[in-house]
Design a protein around this motif. Structure first.
Motif, PDB file in Angstrom:
ATOM      1  N   GLU A 175       1.402   9.608   2.165  1.00  0.00           N
ATOM      2  CA  GLU A 175       2.117   8.553   1.345  1.00  0.00           C
ATOM      3  C   GLU A 175       2.678   7.325   2.119  1.00  0.00           C
ATOM      4  O   GLU A 175       2.645   6.257   1.533  1.00  0.00           O
ATOM      5  CB  GLU A 175       3.454   9.637   0.920  1.00  0.00           C
ATOM      6  CG  GLU A 175       2.995  10.495  -0.152  1.00  0.00           C
ATOM      7  CD  GLU A 175       4.050  11.627  -0.466  1.00  0.00           C
ATOM      8  OE1 GLU A 175       3.913  12.421  -1.140  1.00  0.00           O
ATOM      9  OE2 GLU A 175       5.117  11.627   0.077  1.00  0.00           O
ATOM     10  N   LEU A 176       3.253   7.416   3.286  1.00  0.00           N
ATOM     11  CA  LEU A 176       3.606   6.475   3.770  1.00  0.00           C
ATOM     12  C   LEU A 176       2.757   5.396   4.413  1.00  0.00           C
ATOM     13  O   LEU A 176       2.955   4.066   4.170  1.00  0.00           O
ATOM     14  CB  LEU A 176       4.326   6.747   5.142  1.00  0.00           C
ATOM     15  CG  LEU A 176       5.619   7.808   5.282  1.00  0.00           C
ATOM     16  CD1 LEU A 176       6.180   8.242   6.574  1.00  0.00           C
ATOM     17  CD2 LEU A 176       6.792   6.736   4.657  1.00  0.00           C
ATOM     18  N   ILE A 177       1.320   5.687   4.656  1.00  0.00           N
ATOM     19  CA  ILE A 177       0.383   4.807   4.690  1.00  0.00           C
ATOM     20  C   ILE A 177      -0.063   4.302   3.578  1.00  0.00           C
ATOM     21  O   ILE A 177      -0.429   3.088   3.573  1.00  0.00           O
ATOM     22  CB  ILE A 177      -0.743   5.429   5.781  1.00  0.00           C
ATOM     23  CG1 ILE A 177       0.086   5.668   7.212  1.00  0.00           C
ATOM     24  CG2 ILE A 177      -1.731   4.678   6.164  1.00  0.00           C
ATOM     25  CD1 ILE A 177      -0.958   6.877   8.182  1.00  0.00           C
ATOM     26  N   GLU A 178      -0.428   5.197   2.559  1.00  0.00           N
ATOM     27  CA  GLU A 178      -0.915   4.626   1.264  1.00  0.00           C
ATOM     28  C   GLU A 178      -0.133   3.698   0.628  1.00  0.00           C
ATOM     29  O   GLU A 178      -0.611   2.548   0.281  1.00  0.00           O
ATOM     30  CB  GLU A 178      -1.265   5.771   0.326  1.00  0.00           C
ATOM     31  CG  GLU A 178      -2.541   6.350   0.613  1.00  0.00           C
ATOM     32  CD  GLU A 178      -2.796   7.668  -0.279  1.00  0.00           C
ATOM     33  OE1 GLU A 178      -1.883   8.043  -0.931  1.00  0.00           O
ATOM     34  OE2 GLU A 178      -4.036   8.070  -0.520  1.00  0.00           O
ATOM     35  N   SER A 179       1.075   3.650   0.790  1.00  0.00           N
ATOM     36  CA  SER A 179       2.300   3.035   0.197  1.00  0.00           C
ATOM     37  C   SER A 179       2.468   1.594   1.059  1.00  0.00           C
ATOM     38  O   SER A 179       3.142   0.902   0.568  1.00  0.00           O
ATOM     39  CB  SER A 179       3.616   3.546  -0.054  1.00  0.00           C
ATOM     40  OG  SER A 179       3.992   3.977   1.087  1.00  0.00           O
ATOM     41  N   ASP A 180       1.901   1.739   2.325  1.00  0.00           N
ATOM     42  CA  ASP A 180       2.101   0.524   3.136  1.00  0.00           C
ATOM     43  C   ASP A 180       3.776   0.381   3.851  1.00  0.00           C
ATOM     44  O   ASP A 180       3.949  -0.606   4.272  1.00  0.00           O
ATOM     45  CB  ASP A 180       1.742  -0.760   2.635  1.00  0.00           C
ATOM     46  CG  ASP A 180       0.342  -1.155   2.496  1.00  0.00           C
ATOM     47  OD1 ASP A 180      -0.515  -0.496   3.255  1.00  0.00           O
ATOM     48  OD2 ASP A 180      -0.311  -1.870   2.000  1.00  0.00           O
ATOM     49  N   THR A 181       4.230   1.529   3.728  1.00  0.00           N
ATOM     50  CA  THR A 181       5.716   1.733   4.252  1.00  0.00           C
ATOM     51  C   THR A 181       5.292   1.653   5.763  1.00  0.00           C
ATOM     52  O   THR A 181       5.928   1.067   6.458  1.00  0.00           O
ATOM     53  CB  THR A 181       6.315   3.097   3.626  1.00  0.00           C
ATOM     54  OG1 THR A 181       6.118   3.184   2.125  1.00  0.00           O
ATOM     55  CG2 THR A 181       7.675   3.011   4.268  1.00  0.00           C
ATOM     56  N   LEU A 182       4.267   2.047   6.062  1.00  0.00           N
ATOM     57  CA  LEU A 182       3.852   2.022   7.366  1.00  0.00           C
ATOM     58  C   LEU A 182       2.468   1.395   7.190  1.00  0.00           C
ATOM     59  O   LEU A 182       1.404   1.666   6.790  1.00  0.00           O
ATOM     60  CB  LEU A 182       3.417   3.466   8.082  1.00  0.00           C
ATOM     61  CG  LEU A 182       2.709   3.579   9.351  1.00  0.00           C
ATOM     62  CD1 LEU A 182       3.324   2.697  10.501  1.00  0.00           C
ATOM     63  CD2 LEU A 182       2.416   4.815   9.781  1.00  0.00           C
ATOM     64  N   HIS A 183       2.540  -0.027   7.512  1.00  0.00           N
ATOM     65  CA  HIS A 183       1.427  -0.736   7.163  1.00  0.00           C
ATOM     66  C   HIS A 183       0.410  -1.036   8.329  1.00  0.00           C
ATOM     67  O   HIS A 183       0.927  -1.506   9.374  1.00  0.00           O
ATOM     68  CB  HIS A 183       2.086  -2.176   6.870  1.00  0.00           C
ATOM     69  CG  HIS A 183       1.035  -3.228   6.271  1.00  0.00           C
ATOM     70  ND1 HIS A 183       1.600  -4.451   6.048  1.00  0.00           N
ATOM     71  CD2 HIS A 183      -0.180  -3.080   5.960  1.00  0.00           C
ATOM     72  CE1 HIS A 183       0.437  -5.026   5.573  1.00  0.00           C
ATOM     73  NE2 HIS A 183      -0.609  -4.268   5.414  1.00  0.00           N
ATOM     74  N   ILE A 184      -0.760  -0.549   8.178  1.00  0.00           N
ATOM     75  CA  ILE A 184      -1.734  -0.460   9.258  1.00  0.00           C
ATOM     76  C   ILE A 184      -2.688  -1.854   8.803  1.00  0.00           C
ATOM     77  O   ILE A 184      -3.342  -1.830   7.753  1.00  0.00           O
ATOM     78  CB  ILE A 184      -2.606   0.627   9.123  1.00  0.00           C
ATOM     79  CG1 ILE A 184      -1.615   1.910   9.608  1.00  0.00           C
ATOM     80  CG2 ILE A 184      -3.623   0.548  10.266  1.00  0.00           C
ATOM     81  CD1 ILE A 184      -2.384   3.108   9.418  1.00  0.00           C
ATOM     82  N   ILE A 185      -2.531  -2.864   9.735  1.00  0.00           N
ATOM     83  CA  ILE A 185      -3.624  -4.133   9.497  1.00  0.00           C
ATOM     84  C   ILE A 185      -4.686  -4.077  10.523  1.00  0.00           C
ATOM     85  O   ILE A 185      -4.426  -3.615  11.725  1.00  0.00           O
ATOM     86  CB  ILE A 185      -2.488  -5.328  10.025  1.00  0.00           C
ATOM     87  CG1 ILE A 185      -1.607  -5.239   8.827  1.00  0.00           C
ATOM     88  CG2 ILE A 185      -3.442  -6.570   9.938  1.00  0.00           C
ATOM     89  CD1 ILE A 185      -0.550  -6.438   8.992  1.00  0.00           C
ATOM     90  N   PRO A 186      -5.684  -4.300  10.250  1.00  0.00           N
ATOM     91  CA  PRO A 186      -6.247  -4.810   8.892  1.00  0.00           C
ATOM     92  C   PRO A 186      -6.522  -3.411   8.057  1.00  0.00           C
ATOM     93  O   PRO A 186      -6.420  -2.149   8.596  1.00  0.00           O
ATOM     94  CB  PRO A 186      -7.642  -5.365   9.258  1.00  0.00           C
ATOM     95  CG  PRO A 186      -8.374  -4.793  10.545  1.00  0.00           C
ATOM     96  CD  PRO A 186      -6.906  -4.277  11.313  1.00  0.00           C
ATOM     97  N   GLU A 187      -7.257  -3.666   6.890  1.00  0.00           N
ATOM     98  CA  GLU A 187      -7.269  -2.721   5.810  1.00  0.00           C
ATOM     99  C   GLU A 187      -8.518  -1.377   6.284  1.00  0.00           C
ATOM    100  O   GLU A 187      -7.936  -0.644   6.098  1.00  0.00           O
ATOM    101  CB  GLU A 187      -7.817  -3.396   4.650  1.00  0.00           C
ATOM    102  CG  GLU A 187      -7.824  -2.606   3.221  1.00  0.00           C
ATOM    103  CD  GLU A 187      -6.397  -2.376   2.537  1.00  0.00           C
ATOM    104  OE1 GLU A 187      -5.623  -3.015   2.835  1.00  0.00           O
ATOM    105  OE2 GLU A 187      -6.260  -1.474   1.424  1.00  0.00           O
ATOM    106  N   THR A 188      -9.300  -1.803   7.079  1.00  0.00           N
ATOM    107  CA  THR A 188     -10.426  -1.001   7.616  1.00  0.00           C
ATOM    108  C   THR A 188      -9.891  -0.134   8.267  1.00  0.00           C
ATOM    109  O   THR A 188     -10.405   1.051   8.153  1.00  0.00           O
ATOM    110  CB  THR A 188     -11.527  -1.833   8.033  1.00  0.00           C
ATOM    111  OG1 THR A 188     -11.031  -2.678   9.219  1.00  0.00           O
ATOM    112  CG2 THR A 188     -12.421  -2.716   7.299  1.00  0.00           C
TER     113      THR A 188
END
Ligand SMILES: [Zn+2]
Length: 482
Positions: A175-188
């Motif tokens: 949930e945290l990653i899907e919602s970008d609450t934990l934002h992983i850059i880049p998308e890939t």
């Protein structure tokens, strides 16, 4: 109001000297930290070394050296490289030489243990003593050996270790990653992690017997027979440098109250930073990072850098020949921030000559020669104006090459302006108009210098000084042979 921003590099293990891959991460992170400071934010920037990694121990033994002096010596190489690259860290942690680190790692262990996330389990499997790692079927070659250590028989080993209940956090992390609450850059990289989590999270081992660890590492609280395995210890460095152990002021300011907590890491350790580490923090009731920026790797001449191929490039050699800012420039503009890129000396040299000797260096020298000759006084330092959106949006997104391209488009435009307006001719027939054009070019140089502050701090400062003194500078980027 000032934002409080925590920024970190990863902490590399120190079994060899740093190479350009390490330097890339230092430079990217430093550029980001400088950019945020320039924007008025209050930044805590930390870097350092993972001293307790078993890889260090194995290498020291191979070199017939005691572990501690070996590790300290190699940690010093990393610190030296940071300093040579003009990295503006606030903290450089060496994890084997820090009480707050040891105490913090043990505290986090205790908290996770009380939460019920740590348990002891007997584990049996094939073990490579060369790697000091358990191997699974998919790790071994057709001869049933470790590919890194052919000829060495794998041992069937049974031992008790502590495990962390990663499986408890599968749903929350998704949930945290899907919602970008934990934002992983880049998308890939985000998608890669989401599919890793979806495949099912297994509890992971967080300790080794003292014997397997060769007596090196952070002791497990309450169990003399075990030390922490690398990830539990190493990852906790990010909060330990802020004195999590005593929940000190820095921990309050730059972790608990921070507006942004940002890790910059390489793609090989994404999983540890976006799955293991957040799970450990959740277990400890500690806020998670907001952003994890994941960069790609350098290959050299089309191959992975390796000692056996002999293509490892020491960043200090590059600095000694071309200068600090030339190295920073190349890493930021000519290496894609997210993807792997191939480094060759030819490409580096060509970019240096075209864009620093001929591009920026030549422009500054021509404009300032005219200014020195024709302007009666230095131009007024222009008021700070907001940076253009194109530039800030790129840096906000860690797209360093895009930000650099933008600056070089301004350099190109100034060059073209000079060619079209011919101030060197105009000033002879119409001095007022000639001076106006020259002053305009000098001001544009000043704006360019401001934008270069995060990426090329020494060059930025030199251009500003040269403008305020109204003097043509010494050659900034000498013409060199390959
Ligand atoms: Zn092995």
């Amino acid at each position: 109001m000032k934002n409080k921003v925590f920024v970190s590099t990863s902490i590399p293990y120190v079994n060899a000297r740093p190479h350009i891959g390490h330097a890339l991460e230092f430079v990217q992170t430093d550029t980001y930290a400088r950019y945020r400071r320039l924007a008025g934010d209050d930044v805590f920037f930390t870097t350092g070394t993972d001293d307790n990694a078993l890889k260090n121990v194995l290498k020291a033994e191979e070199a017939n050296e005691a572990v501690q002096p070996f590790v300290r010596r190699h940690a010093a190489y990393f610190k030296e490289t940071c300093d040579r690259l003009n990295i503006s860290y606030d903290c450089f942690i060496e994890t084997s030489n820090s009480d707050v680190h040891t105490q913090g790692a043990q505290k986090l262990w205790d908290v996770a243990n009380k939460k019920g996330d740590i348990y002891k389990k007997e584990y049996e499997g094939l073990y490579c003593v060369g790697c000091e790692e358990f191997k699974t079927e998919k790790d071994i070659n057709e001869q049933g050996e470790c590919p890194e250590h052919p000829g060495k028989k794998l041992e069937q080993i049974k031992e008790s270790n502590y495990f962390f209940k990663l499986s408890n956090y599968q749903k929350t992390l998704t949930e945290l990653i899907e919602s970008d609450t934990l934002h992983i850059i880049p998308e890939t990289r985000k998608n890669e992690i989401l599919s890793f989590i979806k495949s099912g999270l297994e509890d992971f081992s967080i300790s080794r017997s003292v014997e397997r660890a060769h007596g090196w590492g952070v002791p497990v609280p309450g169990d003399d027979s075990q030390v922490m395995y690398v990830w539990f210890d190493a990852l906790s460095n990010y909060i330990n440098v802020l004195d999590y152990a005593h929940e000190g002021k820095a921990f309050q300011d730059f972790w608990l109250d921070a507006n942004e907590r940002i890790h910059c890491i390489g793609k090989g350790i994404n999983r540890f930073h976006t799955v293991y580490w957040p799970a450990m923090l959740l277990s400890g009731g500690i806020p998670l990072p907001h952003t994890v920026f994941v960069h790609g790797y350098f290959t050299v001449d089309g191959q992975k850098m390796s000692k056996s191929i002999g293509n490892v490039i020491n960043p200090i050699d590059l600095i000694e020949k071309y200068g600090i800012d030339a190295v920073r420039y190349y890493f930021l503009r000519h290496q894609h921030p997210f993807e792997d890129g191939d480094f060759t000396m030819e490409k580096f040299h060509t970019a240096y000559t075209a864009n620093l000797v001929n591009g920026l260096g030549n422009l500054v020298s021509r404009v300032m020669k005219l200014a020195e000759t024709h302007l009666d006084a230095p131009v007024q330092r222009p008021d700070a104006i907001d940076f253009p959106d194109e530039f800030t949006q790129a840096l906000d997104a860690f797209e360093f090459s895009t930000a650099m391209d933008y600056v070089w488009s301004r350099i190109g435009r100034a060059d073209a302006h000079m060619t079209e307006e011919e101030p060197f001719k105009v000033v002879k027939t119409n001095p007022e108009e000639g001076k106006r054009i020259i002053a305009e070019l000098v001001l544009e140089l000043y704006h360019i210098a401001r934008m270069l502050h995060p990426s090329m701090p020494t060059t930025s400062k030199l251009i500003k000084e040269t403008i305020l003194a109204n003097k043509k500078p010494e050659i900034m980027f000498p013409r060199l042979d390959l």
